[in-house]
Enzyme design. Sequence first.
Site: not given
Length: 491
Positions: A340, A437
């Site tokens: 991310c 994630h």
Amino acid sequence: MARAIMLQGTGSDVGKTVLVAGLCRAAKKRGLKVRPFKPQNMSNNAAVADIPGDNNHGGGEIGRAQWLQAIACGVPPSVHMNPVLLKPQTDVGAQVIVQGKVFGEARARDYQALKGRLMDAVLESWGKVGEGADLVIVEGAGSPAEINLRSRDIANMGFATRADVPVVLVGDIDRGGVIASVAGTHLILPEEDRRMIVGYLINKFRGDVSLFDDGIKAIEKFTDWRCFGVVPWLKAAARLPSEDSVVLERLASGEARALKVAVPMLGRIANFDDLDPLKAEPQVEVVFVPPGKKLPADAGLVVIPGSKSTIGDLLKLRENGWDRDLAAHRKRGGHVVGICGGFQMLGRMVRDPDGIEGSVMEAEGLGLLDVETVMEPEKTVRNVSARSVPFGLPLEGYEIHLGRTTGPDTRRPSAIINGAEDGAISADGKVIGTYMHGLFGADGFRGKFLESLGIKGGGLDYRAEVERALDEVAAELETHLDCDAIFSLAR
């Protein structure tokens, strides 16, 4: 409406999250339909939950703690389990998430003025969580002893008194002064709040519990509150996902293992529980590196985790000299994974033309991937099923991010998500970036990835380990707490 009981702490980080999860699992084992609830949470460790009735939205954000507590209850997480989530972006400001969606940004002082409006959302979600449930176990935030904030409180006694939920106070004996913290809370609470407390429990005790018998008598003398029990240090809690960055200050390197994974502790680190499945592997040592310390030269893998402030953390990363450590790591043939915000930092440039993250409009990246990122206002929030491109194995995870990343290295994607390419891989295959994630939570992928680093992995069912840890915590609470009394006092 379901019956309810609330756990509030004498201070922050007294262990409420794990206690609520354990009590939820204990109640589930008794055949009760139980749900968790936390009116207000502050954490950059977020999870993606369903937004009931919203079929056009990918999902909403809640604190990772309520995601774990939902697992303990055996139910899907809902945004109504944590209606207000604060995600700190600076020392004095945070993004405000209400019922899963971005509500806006607020400085600490401005947020206090917002609380009156947010209480309506809290009470609406409270009503929805209780539908069809036998019991709701509520987690407070911080401490009810923060009487300077009481007039606009929505997280502790402000909620408990409005919803008429009895409170069990939690004291942390590990930090010392627990008698004073419990008795002091009793002393300074106004009578309206004090009468909501039906008793207390002591958490994180090490050694012979009988040594605290006189402590219980002393607290009874000062407060006249009943003690529901003394909980020992719960070793199984270390196998549960961590919610709060406070725990990073206590994480230390364990015994040397075959693979050392270094993780720089970014100032606005987010979703660092992405590393938990790696920590659970017997051949892997995960080292969180605090500011001022070098990334260890013997690390085989460096993971740049998520961040709530990509440009701000990128600038601090350079201040720490971690960019030089990463360059040296790459020259030694080391591997790097960016997740991310960490993925965005690995590129050549991060641009924020609209000032979404702050006043700094762009920053030079680490240059380990040939990509650039432009921040965009629309936020991606969704659970995803994907497939690893290098290994051809299924992945499960979620996305919570701003920004669009493009560039030559995206032609070598790290994953296919819903038919679309995600992430980037360097030409030599040793630097991987992804917006997803949770990728290390996929057992098959994690095993093959570790094999590619020369480490024997696989065989570990991480989700089953979490379930076993929850069962163990629940069993400990049944042994050391009067759970019957706690549940019977719910109303």
